[in-house]
Design a protein around this motif. Sequence first.
Motif, PDB file in Angstrom:
ATOM      1  N   UNK A 279       0.832  -1.194   0.000  1.00  0.00           N
ATOM      2  CA  UNK A 279       0.000   0.000   0.000  1.00  0.00           C
ATOM      3  C   UNK A 279       0.869   1.247   0.000  1.00  0.00           C
ATOM      4  N   UNK A 280       0.668   2.100  -1.018  1.00  0.00           N
ATOM      5  CA  UNK A 280       1.261   3.445  -1.033  1.00  0.00           C
ATOM      6  C   UNK A 280       0.108   4.413  -0.847  1.00  0.00           C
ATOM      7  N   UNK A 281       0.107   5.143   0.244  1.00  0.00           N
ATOM      8  CA  UNK A 281      -1.101   5.847   0.672  1.00  0.00           C
ATOM      9  C   UNK A 281      -1.147   7.327   0.314  1.00  0.00           C
TER      10      UNK A 281
ATOM     11  N   UNK B 126      -2.667   1.790  -4.484  1.00  0.00           N
ATOM     12  CA  UNK B 126      -1.793   2.905  -4.850  1.00  0.00           C
ATOM     13  C   UNK B 126      -2.620   4.180  -4.897  1.00  0.00           C
ATOM     14  N   UNK B 127      -2.283   5.120  -4.029  1.00  0.00           N
ATOM     15  CA  UNK B 127      -2.921   6.436  -4.019  1.00  0.00           C
ATOM     16  C   UNK B 127      -1.824   7.486  -4.124  1.00  0.00           C
ATOM     17  N   UNK B 128      -1.767   8.196  -5.278  1.00  0.00           N
ATOM     18  CA  UNK B 128      -0.709   9.178  -5.507  1.00  0.00           C
ATOM     19  C   UNK B 128      -1.183  10.230  -6.499  1.00  0.00           C
ATOM     20  N   UNK B 129      -0.528  11.375  -6.450  1.00  0.00           N
ATOM     21  CA  UNK B 129      -0.626  12.360  -7.521  1.00  0.00           C
ATOM     22  C   UNK B 129       0.562  12.157  -8.448  1.00  0.00           C
TER      23      UNK B 129
ATOM     24  N   UNK C  24      -6.396   1.463  -7.600  1.00  0.00           N
ATOM     25  CA  UNK C  24      -5.693   2.675  -8.017  1.00  0.00           C
ATOM     26  C   UNK C  24      -6.515   3.914  -7.685  1.00  0.00           C
ATOM     27  N   UNK C  25      -5.849   4.916  -7.108  1.00  0.00           N
ATOM     28  CA  UNK C  25      -6.438   6.249  -6.966  1.00  0.00           C
ATOM     29  C   UNK C  25      -5.373   7.233  -7.412  1.00  0.00           C
ATOM     30  N   UNK C  26      -5.426   7.614  -8.688  1.00  0.00           N
ATOM     31  CA  UNK C  26      -4.392   8.440  -9.301  1.00  0.00           C
ATOM     32  C   UNK C  26      -4.989   9.786  -9.694  1.00  0.00           C
TER      33      UNK C  26
END
Length: 373
Positions: free
Chosen positions: A314-316, A342-345, A362-364
């Motif tokens: 998990x990358x938050x 994966x949650x990132x800008x 994914x939350x990009x």
Amino acid sequence: MSPTGNPRRRIRLALAAAAVVFTGALGAVAVPEAALAQGCGAGTPNATVTGSSGAYTTKDGGTTVYSGSDYRAAVQAGVDTIASGERVAVMASGNIGASTITIQSGKTFEGCGTITVANRSGRGAIEAINTTNVNIAYLKMAGNPYFGLRFSGTNGLKLGDIDLTLSGGLGIRFDRDAAWNYNVTMNDVYVSGAGSHAVETWNIDGFNITKVTARNVGESGLLIQNSRNGWVGTVDGDNVATGTGYATFRMANTNGKTASGGYATNIWVDNVISRGGGRGIFCVSQSGGVVIKNVDLANNGNNAVLIENCYNVSIRGGTVNGGGEVRLAARTEFANNKDIWITMTVNNTSVRESPCGENTNWTISGNASVNVC
């Protein structure tokens, strides 16, 4: 340079101003204000090494235990003369050449002068093997070692303020084909100029790593392998792993696999910062069980993030700006990615998942082109 011009010096001054509590996988560790303020060699060490090139003196209290021109012999005499629970302060700078300083159980080592080293094949310039409660509270090292520091079979190892300004070699190494290590603590590790990894670990159960800073390092900044139950504060890399498949922060070889064989979350990472170099973050070869709270990755020459055959990763939050793509990939010899969040800008690069993993989330945001399952 003035104290305010050196970022590492500013950190030490800030820490000296107040008591600090570090909290991680091993629990809360209080660092008293007086200990932070005193610095290397302060107070009354049980043994000291003083002098300069060609003339070194080692004293145990008021007794001289070495006097001569051999710097390594002077340092080793200081280590050997103290008992478990005691401290040696190496105030003198010198060159040990292609040799090794060995630290035994229960002893505290303070390298206040600069220890210059050379390459001894397969060995560390400083080693602690099969030991309990060794504390390397301070160290300044220069030169081109095979390994700057080498460990295996340790329990309760503590590394404090470690500065390895190298011209090659590998910084800190925990051996692969050796006994496990338990309850390892690293405070502030700075490595520049290593030809290989800044810090490479194998076989650790229980670790707290407050900060690893890697500058102009040939391979990984922090590489964790076949280890579990840990916390990392910050990994900060600049020009790390240029032209290679390594990364500022890399997890490999079943890292994060629990003793029962699963990948329940057991490793936490607060921040990964990476500028240029090769990859930013790389998880590979059946690793996982990790939460990375925040990333700050820019202009990586290879993948900003690559997750390949990993489980429960998990990358938050955080940002990726430019550089290589964010990628989920898989090799056929291992099971595919599973349980990835994966949650990132992400700006000015791409995001791609190929092949499709199992339960990928994914939350990009940002201007990235996104091609995921």
